[in-house]
Structure formats: structure tokens, C-alpha cells
Design an enzyme around this catalytic site. Sequence first.
Site, PDB file in Angstrom:
ATOM      1  N   HIS A 213      76.309  51.751  34.432  1.00 50.08           N
ATOM      2  CA  HIS A 213      77.652  51.433  33.980  1.00 50.08           C
ATOM      3  C   HIS A 213      78.678  51.561  35.098  1.00 50.08           C
ATOM      4  O   HIS A 213      79.666  50.823  35.133  1.00 50.08           O
ATOM      5  CB  HIS A 213      78.037  52.361  32.826  1.00 50.08           C
ATOM      6  CG  HIS A 213      77.487  51.914  31.515  1.00 50.08           C
ATOM      7  ND1 HIS A 213      77.130  52.788  30.519  1.00 50.08           N
ATOM      8  CD2 HIS A 213      77.234  50.673  31.023  1.00 50.08           C
ATOM      9  CE1 HIS A 213      76.702  52.112  29.479  1.00 50.08           C
ATOM     10  NE2 HIS A 213      76.745  50.833  29.757  1.00 50.08           N
ATOM     11  N   ARG A 321      68.377  41.747  27.961  1.00 47.42           N
ATOM     12  CA  ARG A 321      67.412  42.839  27.818  1.00 47.42           C
ATOM     13  C   ARG A 321      67.792  43.685  26.600  1.00 47.42           C
ATOM     14  O   ARG A 321      68.945  44.106  26.473  1.00 47.42           O
ATOM     15  CB  ARG A 321      67.410  43.708  29.073  1.00 47.42           C
ATOM     16  CG  ARG A 321      67.039  42.959  30.343  1.00 47.42           C
ATOM     17  CD  ARG A 321      67.068  43.896  31.546  1.00 47.42           C
ATOM     18  NE  ARG A 321      66.676  43.230  32.782  1.00 47.42           N
ATOM     19  CZ  ARG A 321      67.520  42.682  33.636  1.00 47.42           C
ATOM     20  NH1 ARG A 321      68.827  42.718  33.387  1.00 47.42           N
ATOM     21  NH2 ARG A 321      67.097  42.115  34.738  1.00 47.42           N
ATOM     22  N   ARG A 357      65.278  38.713  25.019  1.00 50.06           N
ATOM     23  CA  ARG A 357      63.908  39.163  25.282  1.00 50.06           C
ATOM     24  C   ARG A 357      63.572  40.328  24.360  1.00 50.06           C
ATOM     25  O   ARG A 357      64.347  41.275  24.241  1.00 50.06           O
ATOM     26  CB  ARG A 357      63.756  39.597  26.745  1.00 50.06           C
ATOM     27  CG  ARG A 357      62.317  39.958  27.114  1.00 50.06           C
ATOM     28  CD  ARG A 357      62.199  40.372  28.565  1.00 50.06           C
ATOM     29  NE  ARG A 357      62.843  41.646  28.843  1.00 50.06           N
ATOM     30  CZ  ARG A 357      62.951  42.171  30.064  1.00 50.06           C
ATOM     31  NH1 ARG A 357      62.484  41.508  31.112  1.00 50.06           N
ATOM     32  NH2 ARG A 357      63.556  43.332  30.248  1.00 50.06           N
ATOM     33  N   GLU A 455      54.963  36.525  34.301  1.00 45.69           N
ATOM     34  CA  GLU A 455      55.099  37.604  35.288  1.00 45.69           C
ATOM     35  C   GLU A 455      53.778  38.306  35.560  1.00 45.69           C
ATOM     36  O   GLU A 455      53.715  39.250  36.340  1.00 45.69           O
ATOM     37  CB  GLU A 455      56.144  38.615  34.810  1.00 45.69           C
ATOM     38  CG  GLU A 455      55.936  39.101  33.390  1.00 45.69           C
ATOM     39  CD  GLU A 455      57.120  39.886  32.849  1.00 45.69           C
ATOM     40  OE1 GLU A 455      57.888  40.454  33.650  1.00 45.69           O
ATOM     41  OE2 GLU A 455      57.275  39.944  31.618  1.00 45.69           O
ATOM     42  N   ASN A 478      60.055  39.647  39.653  1.00 40.29           N
ATOM     43  CA  ASN A 478      59.982  41.046  40.075  1.00 40.29           C
ATOM     44  C   ASN A 478      58.580  41.611  39.857  1.00 40.29           C
ATOM     45  O   ASN A 478      57.982  42.211  40.761  1.00 40.29           O
ATOM     46  CB  ASN A 478      61.008  41.891  39.315  1.00 40.29           C
ATOM     47  CG  ASN A 478      62.427  41.478  39.605  1.00 40.29           C
ATOM     48  OD1 ASN A 478      62.666  40.609  40.434  1.00 40.29           O
ATOM     49  ND2 ASN A 478      63.380  42.078  38.932  1.00 40.29           N
ATOM     50  N   ASP A 479      58.037  41.420  38.657  1.00 38.24           N
ATOM     51  CA  ASP A 479      56.680  41.899  38.385  1.00 38.24           C
ATOM     52  C   ASP A 479      55.634  40.955  38.950  1.00 38.24           C
ATOM     53  O   ASP A 479      54.586  41.394  39.434  1.00 38.24           O
ATOM     54  CB  ASP A 479      56.464  42.069  36.879  1.00 38.24           C
ATOM     55  CG  ASP A 479      56.914  43.437  36.390  1.00 38.24           C
ATOM     56  OD1 ASP A 479      56.766  44.410  37.143  1.00 38.24           O
ATOM     57  OD2 ASP A 479      57.416  43.531  35.259  1.00 38.24           O
ATOM     58  N   ARG A 489      56.631  47.910  43.451  1.00 39.77           N
ATOM     59  CA  ARG A 489      57.994  47.678  43.944  1.00 39.77           C
ATOM     60  C   ARG A 489      58.878  48.906  43.859  1.00 39.77           C
ATOM     61  O   ARG A 489      59.996  48.896  44.364  1.00 39.77           O
ATOM     62  CB  ARG A 489      58.637  46.508  43.190  1.00 39.77           C
ATOM     63  CG  ARG A 489      58.740  46.669  41.692  1.00 39.77           C
ATOM     64  CD  ARG A 489      59.140  45.338  41.050  1.00 39.77           C
ATOM     65  NE  ARG A 489      59.099  45.343  39.596  1.00 39.77           N
ATOM     66  CZ  ARG A 489      60.128  45.624  38.829  1.00 39.77           C
ATOM     67  NH1 ARG A 489      61.279  45.919  39.352  1.00 39.77           N
ATOM     68  NH2 ARG A 489      60.007  45.591  37.506  1.00 39.77           N
ATOM     69  N   CYS A 526      64.090  34.290  36.112  1.00 38.56           N
ATOM     70  CA  CYS A 526      65.049  35.373  35.861  1.00 38.56           C
ATOM     71  C   CYS A 526      64.828  36.577  36.759  1.00 38.56           C
ATOM     72  O   CYS A 526      65.473  37.606  36.587  1.00 38.56           O
ATOM     73  CB  CYS A 526      65.008  35.790  34.399  1.00 38.56           C
ATOM     74  SG  CYS A 526      63.394  36.395  33.842  1.00 38.56           S
TER      75      CYS A 526
END
Length: 596
Positions: A213, A321, A357, A455, A478-479, A489, A526
Site C-alpha cells: 500500500h 488478483r 483471476r 505459466e 513470471n512463473d 525467482r 500479464c
Amino acid sequence: MSSPAASPTESTAPTVAAAPLRAEIVIEGLVGAPGIAIGVAYHFRPEQLASATVRPLLSSEVPTELARLDEALDKAEHELRKIASITLQKLGDGGAEIFEAQILMLRDPYLVNAIRDRIVAEQIAADSVVEAEISRYQHLLELAGDDYLAERGADMADVRDRILRNLRQGKRTSQIEPNRIVIAADLSPADVILFSRRDPLGFALDFGGVTGHTAILTRSLGLPSVLGLHRVTSMVESGDPVIVDGYRGRLIAFPTAETTASYEREREARAQTTARLDELHDLPAVTSDGKRRIHLVSNLEFVEELDAMAAGGGEGVGLFRTEHLFLAQGRFPSEEEQTATYRALLSRAAPLPVTIRTFDLGGDKVLPEISYTEANPFLGWRGIRILIDRPELFHTQLRAILRASVEGKAKIMFPMIGGLEEARAARAALVRAQDSLREDGIPFDPTVPIGVMIEVPSAALMADELAREVDFFSIGTNDLVQYLLAVDRTNDIITSYYQPLHPAVLRTVRHIIRSGHEAGIPVAMCGELAATPLATIPLVGLGLDEFSVVSPALANIKRIIRSTTLADAERVAAEALALPTVEAVVACLTHYHAAL
């Protein structure tokens, strides 16, 4: 010719020492919010809360202690509503929702009842119970090995500390001198908002991550910030001259005159670039020859980020998400709670599309309701596997999304799909949710598109088969990168081996896009690769239909797309795909990118 006005993310102090008193120091960290701030530091040292000690109570003291807890909760809620009001004035509804979410955490009956029950059953003071109960979830989140979850743990810690301060009649001050660069170990969202009333130039923190945040608020406020510096508070004191580089994730203490002048020139140049990007806000992302139209959408975690999406020119939400709905309370939210969130999201985004998602939790993401530990969570029980094995959780979420679908243009996406069996099981679960809503007489949109994240390498290899089962693909690089290259990662030791532009990654992406297009479905991306400027042109050349990125990256991606022809993009993609090493690919793309 007069110099252009600084953009909202470029800040400077009234006066800065012409020469440093000490040798220049450069500290590397993470980008929190873009921009350059040049000025004088203010080192913020909040009063530290001592750990609570267990204080036994007499039976006659328990009712008084429960009343003391209620008073602390009431005061904490009053404080958060006041901060939300300030945020509303500065940022609108979006920013204020951060504190509304904290109020929900504060008033969560599951948590409050657990605290009250322990006070009664064990006859101990509220301080230690509050600390233990909230810290239990916070520590689990922080130990999960995931930056996103660690940031959610920080939100819980903020609520805990607010309750504890009120129990002890303490106060956290956020008063600073105006026009300073705030140096701190960490800051709560409330600190950022309260500091903002004193016109800070920027922020530099030891801790924090890009999904927190604090980062979100500094971006919304247009204040440069650098996080994860680890040692800035041990090296910088109030009054020291500093520069916050919110583009490279760097803080420079005691900058030389040459360094300061260089950053002043860069700030001016970026202000001019920002002005040009602003001119593109309402224009489509079309190649310069008009032959290819790309859709640019945003990755979001919170409803309040819709404002940043609109400011960046986003055409919808490519990834929402939903894990934070679970993480905020340490339990799976009810159907009604989820429906309310999805309704708010879809109604505010309408008529733009929103891809929701389903829960992407797993062994590396904490599930307090499920006592289970894995040695290798990244290859374990996660994503769609959990949802298939826990059909009641899946059913509840799918019903909630469908119920909210009447408010806007919803799309549903399933994570961590490994093959046809999982894709078909997810679709079957959706049909069951639809049937149950029909039986209950509850309206929903029966045409909601469904898609899968590609992914997992097995899904990438089976993309041609999967494409016939769904309405769209979204590549989660990313994955996908870590699985393709066998590189964790989150492991700092092998960071250099995590190469999103590796030839194997590019060739896999090409196969996924081709498979989707041959089946007549659109393909989005994404993952972080979509937000990498160096990758924009080859991804256009490969035929990617949609870039789903963090909102601040939208404008620059649009600029790059509008600066190249489709033929050039296809040529660059072909050249990159033919190269055998990461170094050769990067050199090729850098050469072309520099000419834009």
C-alpha cells in the site's frame, strides 16, 4: 526559452547544498513510485512499541478488560476513518478504500472473537492477546517467501500496532518539516497520507515492496519513492542532501555537484517526455503504419487502483488478483463478501472489461485453515490444484463472480493450469456454479468468457489443445520463466539466471501465441515481461494481442508501439528468435530500441 514545468513525479527542494560534505553514497533498492526528488532528508524515527507481556487478570477484571479492548478498537476505527477522509480529499474513493479495508480487518468478527475468547478463557490482559493473535497471521504471511504476501502481512501489522497503541494510550506522530525527503525504516499507509499534508518531496525506505500500500499510495500521490534499501536509515540523517531516483530504484546520499546537475537535466528531459506521453493518453496503441491495434490493460490487486488505470490510459483490467480478499482476514471470505467486492470492481470499471483471476494460493502462500507444509511449494499444491481439491471454496468464488457479472463486463481466468484435465475440471466447476444460480433464481451473465493462465511448461506445450477449450489465453511470464529455466525467482543467489528474454522464453511465447491464434482466441500477457520496454517491439511482432501491466507502465508501452511499424516489429522478433543466447537477444533489442 523557459524550462518546462516539472511533472507531478519530479520534485525538488528550495535549496540544496552545492557540494557534499562527505563522499557520495549510492544505495540500490526497488522502485516504489517513479520520479526524481532532489532535496534534504528528514529521518523519521517512530516510537517503537515494546513487546507485550502476559499480564494475568482476576476474574472480576475480565469485563473491564473486554471494555478496554472495545474502546481501543473504537478509537482505532475513528482514527482510520479520519485518515480515510483525508485520503478521500487527496485521491478520491480509490485511495480511501485502503483504509476502509483496514477497518474491515479491524472489525473482522473471526479475529475479534478469537481475541475476546482468549481474554476470557485465559484471564490475561488484551495487549498480549492482540499481539499474539494478529502477529500469528502476519508472521505466516511474511515467511511465505512471496513479496505480495509479505506486504499483506505489513497491513495486518499496521492494524495490530494501532490497536496496541490505543490500549497503551500511545500516539504515533507523523509531523515533519515541509519539502523534505522522508527517510525511514518503513511507513504505514497512514504515515504516507499524514506526511503528504506537509508536501514531502519523496520517500526512501529500508523495507517495503512494489505491491504494498505504501508504494501504491506514493504512486497515486505522484511522489517518488524507493523501497527495500535495507541500510538507508543507518547511513542518512536529517539534513543530509539526498536524491531519490524513482526510475532506477536508487538513493544517492551526499551527491556531487556533477551528479546533482545530471539528475536535474534528466528531470527536465523526463518532464518533456511525460508531456508527450500525456498527449497519447486518449490515442489507441496502434503501430505507426496503422496495421496493428494492441489492447493495453492493467494488473490490479485492489479496487482503488482503478484510478491509476484510468490515469494511465488503461482500456480495462487484464488481471485482478483475488488473493487479498483471503489474506486481509486470514480466512476465505464468504460469498456475500466476495460478491460485494466484485460488484464494486465491475461497476466502477464499466464498460471496460475486467479479468478476474480465481484464488492463486498455494504451498508458498499461507492457508491457516489448512495445516499443510511442503518442502518445495513452487512445485506443490497451489493455484487450480487447491481449487479443484477444495470444491466448496471454488464454488463459492465462482458464484460470487457470476453474481457480480451483471454489473459490468467480467471475464474469469484460472491460474496454474497444467493441462486439459485441469482446464476441463475448472470449466465443469463453472457450469455447476451457473446451474446453482439458476436454481436459486439469481441473475448472472451466462456469456462470461473464461480463460487460462499459461505459466506452466506443460500448458505451454499443450497450448494448441488448450486453446480449443477456452475463450482466451494470458501468459504469466513470471512463473513461466522460472519453470522453463529452473530458476527460483525469489532466490537472490541465482537472480542473474532469471532471464525473461532468454531464447527459450521467446520461442515458447511464440508457440503460445500461434496456438491461440490458430484456434481463433486472443492472447494476452500479464507477467513482468509485458512491462519491459525492451520486449515491447518483439512481442508486437510475435502477435501478442494484449499487454496487461502495472498502470504506470501503460503510457510508455503505448509510445513504443506507436513508434514502430508492424513490419519492423516482425523483423525484430524474427531476428531475436534466431539468436542463441540471452546476451545476443538483449544486444539486438537494445540496438533497435535505442533508435525509437
